[in-house]
Design a protein around this motif. Sequence first.
Motif, PDB file in Angstrom:
ATOM      1  N   ASP A 582       0.819  -1.220   0.000  1.00  0.00           N
ATOM      2  CA  ASP A 582       0.000   0.000   0.000  1.00  0.00           C
ATOM      3  C   ASP A 582       0.850   1.267   0.000  1.00  0.00           C
ATOM      4  O   ASP A 582       0.306   2.374   0.034  1.00  0.00           O
ATOM      5  N   LEU A 583       2.173   1.120  -0.031  1.00  0.00           N
ATOM      6  CA  LEU A 583       3.044   2.298   0.025  1.00  0.00           C
ATOM      7  C   LEU A 583       2.901   3.120  -1.248  1.00  0.00           C
ATOM      8  O   LEU A 583       3.013   2.606  -2.361  1.00  0.00           O
ATOM      9  N   ARG A 584       2.657   4.403  -1.082  1.00  0.00           N
ATOM     10  CA  ARG A 584       2.555   5.348  -2.198  1.00  0.00           C
ATOM     11  C   ARG A 584       2.783   6.751  -1.645  1.00  0.00           C
ATOM     12  O   ARG A 584       3.066   6.911  -0.458  1.00  0.00           O
ATOM     13  N   THR A 587       2.099   8.278   2.192  1.00  0.00           N
ATOM     14  CA  THR A 587       2.057   7.208   3.195  1.00  0.00           C
ATOM     15  C   THR A 587       3.467   6.929   3.693  1.00  0.00           C
ATOM     16  O   THR A 587       4.455   7.368   3.105  1.00  0.00           O
ATOM     17  N   GLN A 605      -1.791   9.055  11.658  1.00  0.00           N
ATOM     18  CA  GLN A 605      -1.103  10.021  10.815  1.00  0.00           C
ATOM     19  C   GLN A 605       0.195  10.433  11.500  1.00  0.00           C
ATOM     20  O   GLN A 605       0.183  10.895  12.644  1.00  0.00           O
ATOM     21  N   LEU A 618       1.816  12.014   7.100  1.00  0.00           N
ATOM     22  CA  LEU A 618       1.707  10.805   6.289  1.00  0.00           C
ATOM     23  C   LEU A 618       0.886   9.746   6.998  1.00  0.00           C
ATOM     24  O   LEU A 618       0.911   9.646   8.231  1.00  0.00           O
ATOM     25  N   ASP A 619       0.162   8.961   6.223  1.00  0.00           N
ATOM     26  CA  ASP A 619      -0.632   7.861   6.767  1.00  0.00           C
ATOM     27  C   ASP A 619       0.273   6.645   6.992  1.00  0.00           C
ATOM     28  O   ASP A 619       0.983   6.212   6.069  1.00  0.00           O
ATOM     29  N   ILE A 621       0.972   2.995   6.984  1.00  0.00           N
ATOM     30  CA  ILE A 621       0.331   1.853   6.325  1.00  0.00           C
ATOM     31  C   ILE A 621       0.943   0.507   6.724  1.00  0.00           C
ATOM     32  O   ILE A 621       0.380  -0.537   6.419  1.00  0.00           O
ATOM     33  N   THR A 639       7.271  10.839  -2.501  1.00  0.00           N
ATOM     34  CA  THR A 639       7.127  11.688  -1.323  1.00  0.00           C
ATOM     35  C   THR A 639       8.346  12.564  -1.110  1.00  0.00           C
ATOM     36  O   THR A 639       8.231  13.730  -0.707  1.00  0.00           O
TER      37      THR A 639
END
Length: 822
Positions: A582-584, A587, A605, A618-619, A621, A639
């Motif tokens: 899910d890394l993008r 995140t 967060q 950042l979220d 994940i 990022t």
Amino acid sequence: MIGLAARLLRHRAGPAAATLLALVAGVLILVAMGTLVESGLRFRAEPRLWAAADVVVANRTVSHTFREFGDTTTSTVALPEGGTVDAALVDRIRQVPGVAAVTGDEGVLIGSPAAVGHGWDTYAFTGRPIAAGAAPRADDEVLVDTRLGVAPGDRIDLIVGGVKRSYLVSGTAETGSAAVFFTDAQAARLSAHPGRVDAIGVRMVPGADLGTVREIASAAGATAYVGKDRGNVEQSENQAAQTLLVGAGSAFGGYVVLLIVFVVAGTIGLSVRHRRRDLALLRAVAATPGQVRRMLIAEAALLALIGSAIGGPAGLLAARWVHGELVGRGFVPASFPMVGGLFTVPAAVGTAVLVAVLAALVAARRITGIKPIEALGEIAVEPRRSGRVRLIAGVLTLAAAGTSGAFTLGAAGSTGALAGAVGMLYLFVIAVALLAPRINAYAARLLTPLLPRMWRVSGYLAAANLRANAQGMATVLTALVLSVGFGGSVWFLQTNLERQTTTQSSAGTLAERVLVAPGGLPADAAREIRELAGVQAATGVHRTQVVVRALGGIEPVSAQSVDPAGITSTMDLAVREGNLADLRAGTVALSAMQASSSGWDVGDQAELWLGDGTPVTLDVIAIYDRGLGFGDVTLAAETVAGHTAGNTNDEILVSAGPEADTALATWSAGRPGTEVLDAATRTRLISTDLALGAWLNRLLIGVMVGYAALAAATTMVMAALARRRELALLQLVGVTRRQIRRMVQAEQAGLLGSAVLIGATIAALTLSAIVNGLTGSPIPYVPPLGWVAVLGGTTLLALATTVWPVRRLLSAPPIDNIGVKE
């Protein structure tokens, strides 16, 4: 009293020599380490690029203000990637009245040869003439520093952004650093952060006020540097050396001083204890408590001054040797200025004198506190038990040692972990020192039925001696525990950090091939490699740092930015929560240690600062276990794009079969310097780099372990030589020399067994707690011969420093020693 003190020292050559040795070694260590730290603290970076600027606007630090216990505190750290400012700020400053010239520096990181590039407008602020040739007029021309070894008309290959580019050298200059000057347009194209500049140089008309420039800088979140502070803007290798020296000194300096205090105080205390009959006799013949104290102070001060006279110059020589090693191993550039110990030497001498005097006062407290008529009778027998205050203090210190691990488990980096381990170890050793009389007494009771069975008459005498001398042997037990504790914990902690880092990196690298290049690889190289025949996945990796909130402020932590495409096929971070797929952009994935330290969990967060000071939210994940091998923070390349000093990848992990080797070799051949490594070779290179990087840690630890061993040796020699009358009396009442030697061996077996058991337990607890916090493994790694070296070395040390002196005492006729004082 000074004359009397000097005469007594001549008649007490053994204790005086032991105390002097501890002081000489202590001053040597203080001066050698202090000179390096002083060099770092007194270093002031001279402006080179901005020598002709009146003010430089830049963003080199990040600060965070918080409230703690009702007080407002601001924590500031240097930005790992240097920091940038908005290029639009240049035009705003240009409009300020009184500004004569202004330019923004488009910093360009050059990978090979290692240099920093700038736009030509910046050259005017160096204040230096062109040595040969002319300024660059075309985008394929550069002016370079003379240290790069080229002349006008030559061509020079520069690797920028992982791409090799050839330039014509239009001119050369002596800029004071490895600098390259492009045309302004070319520097802007090569910049890793478009729209932002590294710094802004400003020249004012004479008498103009800098206030408006300062206000504009502050409003933009930057700082206006003037005067000597202008040099702090330039990210030079000397500044990195300054950070290293000051950081290492801060981490270990206090513990080194504490160790020296511990050793010197113990040695002087034991020396005074062994002279209790002399001091009691002085009290009996009407010497006042003040006179005895002044005599002991004079002795201690005299020894400290002599030790300083020897240790001071030796420490300066040792500092010179260490500096040479640091330069040779690449930690410090040869140009880094080393000071001559102007403040360090007086501070070391003052510390040695102060410690010696205070130790003498504390040791004399009981001697001078008894009445003259009771002095000889009182002092002839050791007290059977220590005071209640000492017991309470020992129990409290032991409790503090047991709970201190929680505050050191989150220490980031090997230096922080080592410093935390040393602090935890000290608490345990201090607790043992306070409780030593009771530990000795309890151990003697346990050994009383055992020693006679093994050594018969000699064992019976040994057990009796251990029971009667529990208080007197407290210093010996403490010295042995200190030696075993240091040798068995902090030394192996560095080994564990290196081993775990290598193991995690190896186990987590799923890719069979790794591409590396001296100047880095282009940011889009991973995409190109994924298109090659036989390649299943390719992940570009760039190592950086981010700044996070920590207990008591903020701190930089290791991070990696990766191309998320196919990441689960090239690396396995041992994810325990969430999903790395899910890394993008927007995140972040965190190591378990960092998530625990910052209080973050999957779905939270995370607020942090990128390496250039840009705040991001950042979220979270995923949370993973292999933080040592891959960094505590993992970010998507998108990022951090534009927020690092160079737009390159440090390596590209490639998951592919043998059929891709030809395609990878062809791709690499088109980019000179690029290598294709297998995973095993990469692991070996990582291990070698870690060992080189840990050299300074090992040096500091080795000094501490060596000094602890020296303390144990001198303490045991003093204790053995103080038994002249006792051993002579045993011979006169019929005990044979063989029985006495066996008695001493039995005593050493009991005392050494207690010390090794306690020291090994302390070392195991300290090592396990820190290693568990850093790696998640509660069982630390100890090399096969590690404990053999520590325990065997301690045993040999104890036997050599006790058996040899006793053999020497027994070689003299007992009638010669029976009248000798202790």
